[in-house]
Design an enzyme around this catalytic site. Sequence first.
Site, mmCIF file in Angstrom:
data_model
loop_
_atom_site.group_PDB
_atom_site.id
_atom_site.type_symbol
_atom_site.label_atom_id
_atom_site.label_comp_id
_atom_site.label_asym_id
_atom_site.label_seq_id
_atom_site.Cartn_x
_atom_site.Cartn_y
_atom_site.Cartn_z
ATOM 1 N N ASP A 47 0.830 -1.194 0.000
ATOM 2 C CA ASP A 47 0.000 0.000 0.000
ATOM 3 C C ASP A 47 0.877 1.262 0.000
ATOM 4 O O ASP A 47 1.714 1.436 0.879
ATOM 5 C CB ASP A 47 -0.895 -0.021 1.246
ATOM 6 N N THR A 88 -6.955 3.191 -2.398
ATOM 7 C CA THR A 88 -6.714 1.802 -1.995
ATOM 8 C C THR A 88 -7.774 0.838 -2.520
ATOM 9 O O THR A 88 -7.446 -0.216 -3.065
ATOM 10 C CB THR A 88 -6.636 1.712 -0.459
ATOM 11 N N ASN A 109 -12.578 4.708 -2.150
ATOM 12 C CA ASN A 109 -12.729 3.977 -0.887
ATOM 13 C C ASN A 109 -14.151 4.121 -0.371
ATOM 14 O O ASN A 109 -14.748 3.169 0.126
ATOM 15 C CB ASN A 109 -11.734 4.492 0.148
ATOM 16 N N LYS A 170 -5.987 -3.884 6.435
ATOM 17 C CA LYS A 170 -7.205 -3.210 5.978
ATOM 18 C C LYS A 170 -8.192 -4.233 5.430
ATOM 19 O O LYS A 170 -7.814 -5.120 4.660
ATOM 20 C CB LYS A 170 -6.879 -2.205 4.870
ATOM 21 N N ASP A 362 -1.158 -0.485 -4.784
ATOM 22 C CA ASP A 362 -2.512 -0.026 -5.091
ATOM 23 C C ASP A 362 -2.529 1.428 -5.527
ATOM 24 O O ASP A 362 -3.526 1.930 -6.036
ATOM 25 C CB ASP A 362 -3.433 -0.222 -3.883
#
Length: 555
Positions: A47, A88, A109, A170, A362
């Site tokens: 990430d 992300t 998101n 996450k 990402d």
Amino acid sequence: MRIHHKRICQLLIIFLIIPFACQQNQNDPKIRKDAKKPKLVVGIVVDQFRPDYLTRYYEHFSANGFKRILTNGYQNKNTHFNYIPTYTGPGHASVYTGATPKTHGIIANDWYDRAMGEKVYCAEDTSVHTIGSESKKGLMSPHRMLSSTITDELMLATNFKSKVIGLAIKDRGSILPAGHTPTGAYWYDSSTGDFITSSYYDRKELPEWMQQFNARKLSDKYLDSAWTLSLPEEAYTQSTADAMPYESVFKGKDQSVFPYDLKELRKDNGNFGLLPGTPFGNTLSTDVAIAAIEGEQMGQDEITDFLALSYSSTDYIGHGFGPRSMEVEDTYIKLDQDIERLLNYLDEKVGEGEYLVFVTADHACAEVPSYMLSKKIPAGYYRGREYKNAIENALSEKYGAGDWIESLSNEQFFLNQELIAEKKIKLDEIRQFVVQQVLQLDGVAQAYSASDMQQSEFTEGIASALQMGYNFKRSGDVLFVLEPGWFHGSGIGTTHGSGYNYDSHVPLLWFGAGIEAGASYKRQSIDDIAVTLSFLLDTKLPNGATGEPILELLK
């Protein structure tokens, strides 16, 4: 005689074509039949990973971590996200679906849902319940992702005999890559320090191996330690000073300096919620990845399994401290150690040459505007409330008082279409008016209406990236693009989301089964990854895929 002559000509043509066709078949990597499928694929998404981290921190990496992959694997050095916004949720979905938000529907998101009149989260699902804790952290599923993933297609190809596991701190970093039909997807519950899942996956309890993993209480172990530098401070030559005015400061500290006494800091910084903002979040992710491979016995037969692993802590730390910080440099030094540990385990458990690893991101991230401005490089910040108020005032002045804007999210204005219809104003007219007003805002470079996105086809540049991220049912009425170096923020840390190179350019590394050492500077799009995997694994393409196979890798 004429018939005989014609027949001879036909035979000559056939004899000429057949050898050529056979040669083409032998050289075409897409239909190669001699490639052995890996026993296990490990997809690693780091990430907020930038390509320059591989070169800036290279001297600090061990021989058996990132250096091993770079030396013995294949590197696509010019890989980009081909859509906006680079967040992300969309990033993980795009890597695994081989599509962009235009198709897979994960446009951010979280985004404003016009039908519901409120913001929704990309993985939220209130129809399910948490498995593994009493919290609401497990009310999640992939139900908002509209297309299949390479992990779905692998399951279909093996008649659901493969094992597919998604893991991340996450939830969205685990759920979206694992797809709609995995063996399981697990993520971190910041209220308990354990990994949990959702009833979406047809479970009444966590598998035994995950219960045993949680019982080890590794989160407590790491939070009862300290985050110290891996090397002497003078070795961090790729960073700014230890404390900078635009870096986040943990509650209980006066400034952002090493060391970080986590045992003391956890009291005022969310207890278990502190862990993701330290490199130990990545270490814990490596721990659970090894436990999953062991517990599910992945890679132990000839049916390919797939572990989708996302390292999330790099993003938390990047947001808080920025890409020039000692904290980020130290995080990648420690991540390299985790990569080495994972590869060593795979060698022992699955066998060298029996597994395939790919590493990507990402999204990347921007330089901190405050830092850029200190170096006389253009950059800046905008505040959404000021933008929204300015456009609301312009609309009220032209069309009369009213709540004209329902939402401003992800650099998109959602207009009050009911009010527009009530006042009998043409939707395209008011959209174009907003476009002209937005272009007058400080920091805005470009603006487009939904009509532009729906009626025109853009083939290059920022407009094309916006269109690849535009979903007809979910996206807004007016979309705008900031000047390079600008983003929404308060002056602390960094972020991402744009279509500029600093956000779109990411690493793409391949290593292991069937991969020969090499590198390419050819431009690749992020949706090429899942398509390439489809050919490597001999599955159907994900049903919404728009990417192309990376032919250099397949040869």
